[in-house]
Design an enzyme around this catalytic site. Structure first.
Site, mmCIF file in Angstrom:
data_model
loop_
_atom_site.group_PDB
_atom_site.id
_atom_site.type_symbol
_atom_site.label_atom_id
_atom_site.label_comp_id
_atom_site.label_asym_id
_atom_site.label_seq_id
_atom_site.Cartn_x
_atom_site.Cartn_y
_atom_site.Cartn_z
ATOM 1 N N TYR A 26 14.277 30.573 6.125
ATOM 2 C CA TYR A 26 13.145 31.351 6.644
ATOM 3 C C TYR A 26 13.181 31.488 8.159
ATOM 4 C CZ TYR A 26 11.015 30.663 2.029
ATOM 5 O OH TYR A 26 10.749 30.644 0.696
ATOM 6 N N LYS B 217 0.839 -1.208 0.000
ATOM 7 C CA LYS B 217 0.000 0.000 0.000
ATOM 8 C C LYS B 217 0.873 1.256 0.000
ATOM 9 C CE LYS B 217 -0.181 -0.148 5.055
ATOM 10 N NZ LYS B 217 -1.004 -0.485 6.231
HETATM 11 C C1 LIG Z 1 -0.197 -1.478 6.899
HETATM 12 C C2 LIG Z 1 -0.748 -2.774 7.317
HETATM 13 C C3 LIG Z 1 0.082 -3.889 7.528
HETATM 14 C C4 LIG Z 1 1.582 -3.792 7.526
HETATM 15 O O1 LIG Z 1 2.011 -3.162 8.709
HETATM 16 P P1 LIG Z 1 3.562 -3.078 9.080
HETATM 17 O O2 LIG Z 1 3.573 -2.629 10.482
HETATM 18 O O3 LIG Z 1 4.158 -2.096 8.143
HETATM 19 O O4 LIG Z 1 4.103 -4.426 8.877
HETATM 20 C C5 LIG Z 1 -0.500 -5.110 7.785
HETATM 21 N N1 LIG Z 1 -1.846 -5.235 7.856
HETATM 22 C C6 LIG Z 1 -2.672 -4.176 7.704
HETATM 23 C C7 LIG Z 1 -4.122 -4.361 7.826
HETATM 24 C C8 LIG Z 1 -2.153 -2.912 7.449
HETATM 25 O O5 LIG Z 1 -2.978 -1.862 7.302
#
Ligand SMILES: *Cc1c(COP(=O)(O)O)cnc(C)c1O
Length: 383
Positions: free
Chosen positions: A268, A33
């Site tokens: 800045y 993702k």
């Molecule tokens: C993002 C996510 C993961 C992975 O999490 P990590 O801590 O990066 O391993 C696994 N399951 C779900 C449902 C997630 O949203």
């Protein structure tokens, strides 16, 4: 190049293999993702599949559809997508052979409608809220959801291919929520089985649980951060302690080097003022590229063989470092973070410098920074 994120796909494959070595016969769902946490979704997904990940995980359906559009077939990888709103798109997702997470009966109805419209059976994973309080059915809604899903399955409309949940505090070893979540998950599974469901995969483990909680591995683990070579539990151990290697290196070339007198304000707000005559170097990356503004005056870089600190505020496109009079040339390399073994800082160092987690550091590297892939081809042999 003025700046680039170098993504080492050989490291990513190595990380997946290191994770696989910990999980016995469980399968791996590579979580890709958010553009693979900023690393680039499709190249990372392909590398993960090469290294033996049989599943890919995404949050929103558009991400899952993009994987299929890129040519990753159901034979190569099952894809699970878990963050749904009523607009779906449900039919396109069913047609693309993507496993759909269902947290409530409203979503189950949308899936069934899509199955009737497309004439294709769906695969769903029922999600239980075992304590995170985000998505997933509450225990009091679980029996009805299970019963409705089993009825749709018996009608031949869909297969319940998974039952799953997600941890709240797996990154805090011994946290009092961990054991109750495991208990509730086993209860949800028992209820599903009693209702006649026979899920192909039962899954609960994110990266920290993959690394630290073998009792949570079940049939499938869902690592995200760990496969990108970052530690989800920096207090417990760094990447190397888990056999992992950071995948992303963020580097740039200096856009300006110049001498300035003592008392010169920098960036800045003039929150930094030179104490002596010195050399200022300009790095062409800013908060639009994901360099946290909270790292103003704090973020580390490797430049000319030494660690330096961001001088003054991080701006939208650039920040300054004070070289303390050391020589440098326009075009010299500056490394913000990488694996750490050439003396450069790591994403974890940037997380600490800006009061966040390494997840956010890599994920926010913006679209203006080109990704360059190394280790694309498997060097001999697979598996
Ligand atoms: C993002 C996510 C993961 C992975 O999490 P990590 O801590 O990066 O391993 C696994 N399951 C779900 C449902 C997630 O949203």
């Amino acid at each position: 190049m003025s700046a680039e994120a170098v993504v080492d796909l050989a490291a990513l494959r190595g990380n997946i293999r290191a994770l696989r070595a910990r999980i016995g016969s469980a399968a791996v769902m590579s979580v890709v993702k958010a553009d693979a946490y900023g690393h680039g979704m499709v190249p990372c997904a392909r590398a993960a599949v090469e290294a033996g990940a049989g599943w890919l995980g995404t949050a929103v359906p558009e991400e899952a559809l993009a994987l299929r559009a890129a040519g990753i077939t159901p034979d190569q990888a099952r894809v699970l997508c878990w963050l749904w709103t009523p607009d779906g798109p449900w039919e396109r997702t069913v047609a693309a052979d993507i496993d759909i997470s269902v947290s409530g009966e409203w979503a189950l109805r949308r899936v069934v409608d899509a199955v009737r419209a497309t004439g294709r059976p769906a695969r769903i994973h029922l999600k239980a809220d075992t304590g995170l309080g985000r998505n997933g059915a509450q225990p009091h809604d679980w029996p009805d959801l299970v019963r409705a899903a089993r009825a749709a399955e018996a009608e031949g409309l869909l297969t319940v291919s998974g039952v799953w949940s997600h941890f709240a505090c797996a990154d805090e070893p011994g946290h009092p929520s961990i054991e109750p979540q495991l208990v509730r998950f086993r209860e949800a599974l028992a209820l599903a089985e009693a209702a006649g469901l026979r899920p192909e995969v039962r899954h609960l483990a994110n990266s920290p649980a993959t690394l630290l909680l073998p009792q949570a591995h079940f049939d499938l683990v869902r690592p995200g951060l760990a496969q990108y070579g970052l530690s989800p539990v920096p207090e417990v151990g760094g990447p190397a302690d888990f056999g992992l290697r950071p995948v992303m290196t963020l580097r740039a070339r200096l856009a300006s080097v110049k001498s300035v007198p003592a008392g010169h304000g920098v960036s800045y707000g003039h929150s930094y003022v030179t104490q002596t005559g010195t050399t200022l170097a300009l790095v062409p990356l800013g908060y639009a590229d994901g360099v946290p503004r909270h790292a103003s005056g704090a973020g580390p870089v490797l430049l000319g063989g030494k660690w330096r600190t961001v001088a003054g505020r991080v701006a939208m496109d650039q920040f300054v470092v004070d070289l303390g009079g050391d020589p440098a040339e326009v075009g010299d390399e500056v490394v913000l973070f990488g694996p750490g073994d050439r003396g450069e800082p790591t994403a974890e160092d940037w997380a600490r410098a800006s009061g966040t987690i390494s997840y956010e550091i890599v994920t926010r590297i913006g679209p203006r920074v080109p990704r360059r892939y190394t280790g694309v081809a498997e060097a001999g042999g697979g598996g």
